[in-house]
Design an enzyme around this catalytic site. Structure first.
Site, PDB file in Angstrom:
ATOM      1  N   GLU A 121       5.820  16.604   0.069  1.00 54.54           N
ATOM      2  CA  GLU A 121       4.473  16.993  -0.346  1.00 54.54           C
ATOM      3  C   GLU A 121       4.091  18.357   0.233  1.00 54.54           C
ATOM      4  O   GLU A 121       3.346  19.125  -0.379  1.00 54.54           O
ATOM      5  CB  GLU A 121       3.477  15.912   0.068  1.00 54.54           C
ATOM      6  CG  GLU A 121       3.686  14.624  -0.719  1.00 54.54           C
ATOM      7  CD  GLU A 121       2.836  13.467  -0.236  1.00 54.54           C
ATOM      8  OE1 GLU A 121       2.232  12.784  -1.079  1.00 54.54           O
ATOM      9  OE2 GLU A 121       2.768  13.247   0.992  1.00 54.54           O
ATOM     10  N   GLU A 141       7.621   6.500   0.515  1.00 53.10           N
ATOM     11  CA  GLU A 141       6.493   5.712   1.025  1.00 53.10           C
ATOM     12  C   GLU A 141       6.476   4.278   0.495  1.00 53.10           C
ATOM     13  O   GLU A 141       6.170   3.335   1.229  1.00 53.10           O
ATOM     14  CB  GLU A 141       5.168   6.410   0.675  1.00 53.10           C
ATOM     15  CG  GLU A 141       4.810   7.572   1.578  1.00 53.10           C
ATOM     16  CD  GLU A 141       5.414   8.892   1.136  1.00 53.10           C
ATOM     17  OE1 GLU A 141       4.966   9.942   1.621  1.00 53.10           O
ATOM     18  OE2 GLU A 141       6.346   8.876   0.308  1.00 53.10           O
TER      19      GLU A 141
END
Length: 267
Positions: A121, A141
Site C-alpha cells: 500500500e 491481510e
C-alpha cells in the site's frame, strides 16, 4: 501506549525515517527499522508525514524517492506496536504518513525485498515503482482476518486488472516483482540491490521536464479515474492554466527553438 514504551520499538520516529538530498532537486526518504522489517508504528508514521510535508514545502525539490533497506521495503503495520494500541497513522496524511494524502509532487518507490501488506500500500501511494527482480509484493491481510484498509483494496484494481487484484486480495498470496511488472504495477525492474539506482535514473528523467508541468500532469492523471470524458476538458484546466501562463513555458519554447536544454525556474 507511546511507541517509545513498546518493547523493542527502537528505532522509531525520526530515528527510523532518514532523508538525504541527492543533487539540487531530488530527495531520498528511507525507512530504516530493520528489526521490524521496516514496519510502521505511530511515531514512524508521524516522522514520515513530517518528511513528506518538508518535501512539499521546499520548492527546490522536484522529485522524491521512497526506499527501505536491502531486506525489505516495508512489511506494513508493526503488529507488536498494534497490540499495544500504537497504529502507524499520522494526523494529516493518514496511514504511514502518506497513504491518505500523498504529495502533489512525484514520488517513486524503490523496492528491495518484501513489499507486503501496508508495504504494498506504501508503493500504491507512490506514482512510480522501481523494483528489484527478487522482490515480492502482496496484501496478505485476509489470511489473518484483517482488511487492507491502507488503500490497497481500491488502488490496486486501478493499477492491475480487476480479477488479478481480486485474487491477491482474497488469497493473500505474494507475487514476484517480475509478475507485477508484467501486470503494469512496476515501471522498471533492476537486478537485486540496484532498485535505488534505477529509481534515481528514472527521477533524473522526470527532472529534465518542467516542474510546473510535471506537478500539474500528476494531478490530472490522478483525477482521471474520477472524471468522465465530457467533464475532463474543463476539469483539467485549473491545473493546466497556471502552467500555460508560466515563465517556464516560454523558456521551454525558447530552448526548443535554440536547440538547448531548458533552465527551469518553477515560475
Amino acid at each position: 501506549m507511546p511507541a517509545s514504551e513498546v518493547p523493542g520499538a527502537d528505532p522509531t520516529g525520526s530515528e527510523a525515517i532518514h532523508t538525504e538530498q541527492l543533487g539540487d532537486h531530488l530527495l531520498l526518504i528511507r525507512v530504516d527499522r530493520p528489526h521490524r522489517r521496516n514496519a510502521f508504528d505511530g511515531a514512524t508514521a508521524r516522522a514520515m508525514e513530517a518528511a513528506i510535508d518538508a518535501y512539499e514545502d521546499d520548492d527546490t525539490l522536484r522529485c522524491a524517492i521512497l526506499a527501505g533497506t536491502a531486506q525489505a521495503f516495508s512489511s506494513g503495520q508493526d503488529l507488536i506496536a498494534a497490540a499495544h494500541g500504537d497504529m502507524g497513522v499520522a494526523p494529516n496524511r493518514g496511514g504511514f504518513g502518506i497513504m491518505a494524502k500523498p504529495p502533489t509532487k512525484p514520488i517513486i518507490a524503490a523496492v528491495e525485498g518484501h513489499a507486503l501488506a501496508g508495504g504494498l500500500e506504501l508503493c500504491l501511494a507512490c506514482d512510480l515503482v522501481v523494483s528489484s527482480r527478487s522482490a515480492t509484493m502482496g496484501i496478505p491481510e485476509a489470511t489473518r482476518s484483517l482488511v487492507a484498509v491502507g488503500g490497497g483494496l481500491f488502488r490496486l484494481p486501478k493499477r492491475i486488472p480487476y480479477h488479478l487484484a481480486m485474487e491477491l486480495a482474497l488469497t493473500g498470496k505474494a507475487w514476484s516483482a517480475e509478475r507485477m511488472a508484467e501486470l503494469g504495477l512496476v515501471n522498471r525492474l533492476t537486478e537485486p540491490g540496484a532498485a535505488l539506482q534505477g529509481a534515481i535514473e528514472l527521477a533524473h528523467e522526470i527532472l529534465r521536464a518542467g516542474p510546473l508541468a510535471v506537478r500539474a500532469s500528476k494531478q490530472i492523471v490522478q483525477h482521471a479515474y474520477d472524471w468522465n470524458d465530457a467533464d475532463s476538458w474543463q476539469n483539467q484546466m485549473p491545473f493546466a492554466r497556471p502552467v500555460l501562463a508560466s515563465e517556464d513555458l516560454q523558456e521551454g519554447l525558447r530552448a526548443f527553438a535554440d536547440k538547448r536544454d531548458p533552465i527551469w525556474t518553477g515560475r
